[in-house]
Design a protein around this motif. Structure first.
Motif, PDB file in Angstrom:
ATOM      1  N   VAL A  29     -25.955 -65.311  50.225  1.00 36.26           N
ATOM      2  CA  VAL A  29     -26.690 -64.970  51.442  1.00 36.26           C
ATOM      3  C   VAL A  29     -28.170 -65.205  51.168  1.00 36.26           C
ATOM      4  CG1 VAL A  29     -27.258 -63.172  53.107  1.00 36.26           C
ATOM      5  CG2 VAL A  29     -24.971 -63.234  52.072  1.00 36.26           C
ATOM      6  N   VAL A  30     -28.803 -66.043  51.991  1.00 34.30           N
ATOM      7  CA  VAL A  30     -30.227 -66.303  51.786  1.00 34.30           C
ATOM      8  C   VAL A  30     -31.048 -65.174  52.399  1.00 34.30           C
ATOM      9  CG1 VAL A  30     -30.006 -68.803  51.608  1.00 34.30           C
ATOM     10  CG2 VAL A  30     -30.306 -67.767  53.857  1.00 34.30           C
ATOM     11  N   LYS A  31     -32.139 -64.826  51.733  1.00 34.92           N
ATOM     12  CA  LYS A  31     -33.003 -63.743  52.194  1.00 34.92           C
ATOM     13  C   LYS A  31     -34.273 -64.265  52.856  1.00 34.92           C
ATOM     14  CE  LYS A  31     -31.668 -60.594  48.433  1.00 34.92           C
ATOM     15  NZ  LYS A  31     -32.206 -59.748  47.332  1.00 34.92           N
ATOM     16  N   MET A  32     -34.357 -65.585  53.023  1.00 37.88           N
ATOM     17  CA  MET A  32     -35.526 -66.186  53.655  1.00 37.88           C
ATOM     18  C   MET A  32     -35.068 -67.399  54.448  1.00 37.88           C
ATOM     19  SD  MET A  32     -37.138 -67.913  50.182  1.00 37.88           S
ATOM     20  CE  MET A  32     -38.673 -68.386  50.956  1.00 37.88           C
ATOM     21  N   ASP A  33     -35.829 -67.769  55.471  1.00 39.04           N
ATOM     22  CA  ASP A  33     -35.524 -68.980  56.221  1.00 39.04           C
ATOM     23  C   ASP A  33     -35.688 -70.188  55.304  1.00 39.04           C
ATOM     24  OD1 ASP A  33     -35.117 -67.467  58.482  1.00 39.04           O
ATOM     25  OD2 ASP A  33     -37.133 -67.804  59.285  1.00 39.04           O
ATOM     26  N   MET A  34     -34.739 -71.118  55.393  1.00 40.79           N
ATOM     27  CA  MET A  34     -34.747 -72.284  54.509  1.00 40.79           C
ATOM     28  C   MET A  34     -35.075 -73.539  55.306  1.00 40.79           C
ATOM     29  SD  MET A  34     -34.060 -71.078  51.516  1.00 40.79           S
ATOM     30  CE  MET A  34     -33.691 -72.588  50.603  1.00 40.79           C
ATOM     31  N   PRO A  35     -36.031 -74.350  54.833  1.00 45.70           N
ATOM     32  CA  PRO A  35     -36.432 -75.553  55.569  1.00 45.70           C
ATOM     33  C   PRO A  35     -35.320 -76.592  55.628  1.00 45.70           C
ATOM     34  CG  PRO A  35     -37.506 -75.465  53.421  1.00 45.70           C
ATOM     35  CD  PRO A  35     -36.824 -74.153  53.608  1.00 45.70           C
ATOM     36  N   ALA A  36     -35.305 -77.342  56.737  1.00 43.18           N
ATOM     37  CA  ALA A  36     -34.252 -78.331  56.979  1.00 43.18           C
ATOM     38  C   ALA A  36     -34.609 -79.661  56.323  1.00 43.18           C
ATOM     39  CB  ALA A  36     -34.042 -78.504  58.482  1.00 43.18           C
ATOM     40  N   THR A  37     -34.686 -79.656  55.011  1.00 45.60           N
ATOM     41  CA  THR A  37     -35.049 -80.850  54.264  1.00 45.60           C
ATOM     42  C   THR A  37     -34.517 -80.756  52.848  1.00 45.60           C
ATOM     43  OG1 THR A  37     -36.912 -82.066  53.279  1.00 45.60           O
ATOM     44  CG2 THR A  37     -37.278 -79.764  53.786  1.00 45.60           C
ATOM     45  N   GLN A  38     -34.296 -81.921  52.236  1.00 46.82           N
ATOM     46  CA  GLN A  38     -33.843 -81.936  50.848  1.00 46.82           C
ATOM     47  C   GLN A  38     -34.937 -81.469  49.897  1.00 46.82           C
ATOM     48  OE1 GLN A  38     -35.277 -84.509  52.077  1.00 46.82           O
ATOM     49  NE2 GLN A  38     -36.346 -85.590  50.446  1.00 46.82           N
ATOM     50  N   GLU A  39     -36.181 -81.356  50.389  1.00 48.65           N
ATOM     51  CA  GLU A  39     -37.257 -80.832  49.544  1.00 48.65           C
ATOM     52  C   GLU A  39     -37.100 -79.333  49.319  1.00 48.65           C
ATOM     53  OE1 GLU A  39     -40.779 -81.963  51.619  1.00 48.65           O
ATOM     54  OE2 GLU A  39     -40.843 -83.948  50.694  1.00 48.65           O
ATOM     55  N   GLY A  40     -36.443 -78.648  50.251  1.00 48.02           N
ATOM     56  CA  GLY A  40     -36.105 -77.247  50.078  1.00 48.02           C
ATOM     57  C   GLY A  40     -37.281 -76.346  49.784  1.00 48.02           C
ATOM     58  N   GLY A  64     -38.225 -77.680  60.613  1.00 47.14           N
ATOM     59  CA  GLY A  64     -37.389 -76.671  61.243  1.00 47.14           C
ATOM     60  C   GLY A  64     -36.620 -75.858  60.212  1.00 47.14           C
ATOM     61  N   ILE A  65     -35.767 -74.976  60.699  1.00 44.94           N
ATOM     62  CA  ILE A  65     -35.019 -74.051  59.841  1.00 44.94           C
ATOM     63  C   ILE A  65     -33.547 -74.441  59.832  1.00 44.94           C
ATOM     64  CG2 ILE A  65     -34.328 -71.648  59.498  1.00 44.94           C
ATOM     65  CD1 ILE A  65     -36.925 -70.847  60.935  1.00 44.94           C
ATOM     66  N   ALA A  66     -33.032 -74.750  58.652  1.00 45.84           N
ATOM     67  CA  ALA A  66     -31.615 -75.104  58.516  1.00 45.84           C
ATOM     68  C   ALA A  66     -30.755 -73.868  58.282  1.00 45.84           C
ATOM     69  CB  ALA A  66     -31.426 -76.095  57.369  1.00 45.84           C
ATOM     70  N   LEU A  67     -31.277 -72.917  57.523  1.00 48.47           N
ATOM     71  CA  LEU A  67     -30.552 -71.685  57.209  1.00 48.47           C
ATOM     72  C   LEU A  67     -31.470 -70.510  57.505  1.00 48.47           C
ATOM     73  CD1 LEU A  67     -29.161 -72.794  53.723  1.00 48.47           C
ATOM     74  CD2 LEU A  67     -27.896 -72.773  55.879  1.00 48.47           C
ATOM     75  N   LYS A  68     -31.009 -69.595  58.330  1.00 50.26           N
ATOM     76  CA  LYS A  68     -31.826 -68.441  58.688  1.00 50.26           C
ATOM     77  C   LYS A  68     -31.613 -67.304  57.697  1.00 50.26           C
ATOM     78  CE  LYS A  68     -32.068 -69.386  63.651  1.00 50.26           C
ATOM     79  NZ  LYS A  68     -33.527 -69.630  63.607  1.00 50.26           N
ATOM     80  N   SER A  69     -32.644 -66.496  57.535  1.00 53.37           N
ATOM     81  CA  SER A  69     -32.550 -65.338  56.656  1.00 53.37           C
ATOM     82  C   SER A  69     -31.361 -64.471  57.060  1.00 53.37           C
ATOM     83  CB  SER A  69     -33.843 -64.522  56.741  1.00 53.37           C
ATOM     84  OG  SER A  69     -33.764 -63.375  55.928  1.00 53.37           O
ATOM     85  N   GLY A  70     -30.542 -64.101  56.074  1.00 59.04           N
ATOM     86  CA  GLY A  70     -29.345 -63.309  56.337  1.00 59.04           C
ATOM     87  C   GLY A  70     -28.091 -64.137  56.529  1.00 59.04           C
ATOM     88  N   GLU A  71     -28.229 -65.465  56.513  1.00 54.11           N
ATOM     89  CA  GLU A  71     -27.081 -66.349  56.746  1.00 54.11           C
ATOM     90  C   GLU A  71     -26.316 -66.597  55.448  1.00 54.11           C
ATOM     91  OE1 GLU A  71     -26.275 -70.818  58.634  1.00 54.11           O
ATOM     92  OE2 GLU A  71     -28.185 -69.780  58.977  1.00 54.11           O
TER      93      GLU A  71
END
Length: 290
Positions: A29-40, A64-71
């Motif tokens: 589970v991610v605790k932060m929004d994750m950018p929508a790029t392979q640079e991460g 943009g956001i690929a993975l939202k916090s809590g996902e």
């Protein structure tokens, strides 16, 4: 035979194989929004400030956001390189080798017709002025038609480029993301799953981490080799801290998901050291005067 083969592999290859076996296919589970790029997101494991939030913010804004916090998301790949470990989530982020990242659409210019080429050639040699004017008029019309076709093609290309841009933006949102765990002096030999989780504990919850290493027990090196230290450093083990600073004055425990975080207070000379350990690995510390 299998053991002999494993021993023949480079140290980082052995670490990668072990990390792949432990992490890949599991869900976190991610605790932060994750950018929508392979640079991460870049996490500097041995720095006092692990994340450059300016760069992080810029990536969120641009992709943009690929993975939202809590996902919840699957760990799809672990890669160990010379100075970083890629912790790929849900595909690793849009923009890898097979992804089309260009938003431009190429439409070639309209070519001259045979008639236009012949007129350009013949008009140079025409001596009859009336006939030459008619030829020039025909040539102008052909050129105008070709220019109009070019304008239509450019309009089509602009529309197609905008549609492609929107399509790529949508694909980015479904391409996952990653953490790049970076080490200034290179990925340490024998890096363990516990070391990876310690580096990411503030940003990722590991529901499958049932085995918690209690401070005081021997742990595998996570970010640096064991040895004496004159001061605290991220990645040092609990035993290294005991060797360097002696027994702590006090300790306190809390849970981060299924990982146990231990806060310990050490005194050395005229300094007070507040240190946090995850699975026996130092992840954060502060120093003040006593």
């Amino acid at each position: 035979m299998a053991c002999a083969t494993l021993l023949a592999l480079p140290a980082h290859a052995q670490s990668e194989a072990a990390l792949k076996d432990y992490f890949e296919g599991k869900t976190v589970v991610v605790k932060m929004d994750m950018p929508a790029t392979q640079e991460g997101v870049d996490v500097y494991a041995d720095a006092r400030r692990p994340i450059d939030f300016g760069a992080y913010s810029a990536r969120l804004k641009s992709t943009g956001i690929a993975l939202k916090s809590g996902e919840s998301v699957m760990i799809t790949r672990i890669r160990v390189k010379d100075k970083l470990i890629e912790f790929q989530l849900g595909g690793g982020g849009y923009g890898t080798f097979s992804d089309d990242t260009s938003t431009s659409v190429y439409v070639p210019s309209a070519t001259k017709s045979t008639r236009e080429k012949n007129l350009e050639r013949d008009i140079k040699n025409e001596t009859d002025s009336a006939r030459k004017r008619r030829m020039q008029s025909d040539l102008d019309n052909l050129r105008r038609d070709r220019e109009n076709e070019d304008r239509r093609n450019r309009a089509v290309a602009e529309t197609a480029s905008e549609q492609k841009k929107q399509r790529i933006a949508e694909q980015r949102l479904h391409g996952g993301s990653r953490f790049n765990i970076r080490y200034q002096n290179g990925v340490p030999a024998g890096v363990t799953p516990g070391g990876i989780m310690a580096a990411l504990v503030e940003y990722v919850e590991f529901p499958f981490a049932d085995k918690v290493v209690r401070p005081g027990k021997e742990t595998a090196p996570a970010a640096v080799a064991r040895g004496p230290a004159s001061g605290p450093r991220k990645g040092m083990t609990w035993q290294d801290a005991l060797d360097a600073f002696g027994q702590p004055e006090k300790t306190a425990d809390r849970m981060e998901g299924k990982l146990k975080v231990t806060t310990a207070t050490f005194s050395k000379d005229d300094q007070r050291i507040e240190a946090e350990f995850v699975e026996g690995v130092l992840i954060r510390y502060s120093i003040s005067s006593r």
